[in-house]
Design a protein around this motif. Structure first.
Motif, PDB file in Angstrom:
ATOM      1  N   GLY A  43       0.806  -1.206   0.000  1.00 31.73           N
ATOM      2  CA  GLY A  43       0.000   0.000   0.000  1.00 31.73           C
ATOM      3  C   GLY A  43       0.843   1.263   0.000  1.00 31.73           C
ATOM      4  O   GLY A  43       2.071   1.213  -0.020  1.00 31.73           O
ATOM      5  N   LEU A  44       0.156   2.398   0.050  1.00 35.17           N
ATOM      6  CA  LEU A  44       0.849   3.672   0.073  1.00 35.17           C
ATOM      7  C   LEU A  44       1.493   3.908   1.428  1.00 35.17           C
ATOM      8  O   LEU A  44       0.920   3.573   2.470  1.00 35.17           O
ATOM      9  N   GLU A  45       2.677   4.491   1.407  1.00 38.37           N
ATOM     10  CA  GLU A  45       3.408   4.828   2.629  1.00 38.37           C
ATOM     11  C   GLU A  45       3.908   6.262   2.498  1.00 38.37           C
ATOM     12  O   GLU A  45       4.646   6.575   1.557  1.00 38.37           O
ATOM     13  N   TRP A  46       3.514   7.118   3.442  1.00 34.16           N
ATOM     14  CA  TRP A  46       4.066   8.465   3.375  1.00 34.16           C
ATOM     15  C   TRP A  46       5.510   8.436   3.819  1.00 34.16           C
ATOM     16  O   TRP A  46       5.881   7.723   4.745  1.00 34.16           O
ATOM     17  N   VAL A  47       6.325   9.193   3.147  1.00 34.42           N
ATOM     18  CA  VAL A  47       7.772   9.166   3.342  1.00 34.42           C
ATOM     19  C   VAL A  47       8.262  10.426   4.055  1.00 34.42           C
ATOM     20  O   VAL A  47       9.023  10.347   5.020  1.00 34.42           O
ATOM     21  N   ALA A  48       7.819  11.573   3.556  1.00 29.32           N
ATOM     22  CA  ALA A  48       8.289  12.841   4.114  1.00 29.32           C
ATOM     23  C   ALA A  48       7.239  13.912   3.876  1.00 29.32           C
ATOM     24  O   ALA A  48       6.495  13.857   2.905  1.00 29.32           O
TER      25      ALA A  48
END
Length: 117
Positions: A43-48
């Motif tokens: 799935g989507l993962e926020w990075v920064a």
């Protein structure tokens, strides 16, 4: 409105890449920005994250100390400097913005980063 990511590619473990996102048609200085990634089969993962004036920055634990987010509100650009890349950083990286004036979300089409020996 357009968000266009660039400068993805193939890099060896331990290497570096610098992604860039160019924004147009949006008041960039009023737009909070994120880099978000999606690894193959996940799935989507926020990075920064960087807020609209650059006064607030957050990183996911998985990239803290290795990635640096930056923005230039005069040029309408958002960058992500990625150092010490690992196999698990392989993903499509998306530029995401939230326009605080119109309360609208914007997404780029993504750029692929592949970390491979």
């Amino acid at each position: 409105v357009q968000l266009v990511e660039s400068w993805g590619g193939v890099v060896q473990p331990g290497g570096s890449l610098r992604l860039s996102c160019a924004a147009s048609g949006v008041t960039f200085s009023l737009t909070h920005m994120w880099w978000v990634r999606q690894a193959p089969g996940k799935g989507l993962e926020w990075v920064a994250h960087m807020n609209r004036d650059g006064s607030s920055i957050f990183y996911a634990d998985s990239v803290k100390g290795r990635f640096t987010i930056s923005r230039d509100n005069a040029k309408n650009t958002l960058d992500l400097q990625m150092n010490s890349l690992k196999f698990e950083d392989t993903a499509v990286y998306y530029c995401h913005g939230f326009d605080t004036y119109y309360a609208v979300n914007y997404w780029g089409e993504g750029t692929l980063v592949t970390v491979s020996a």
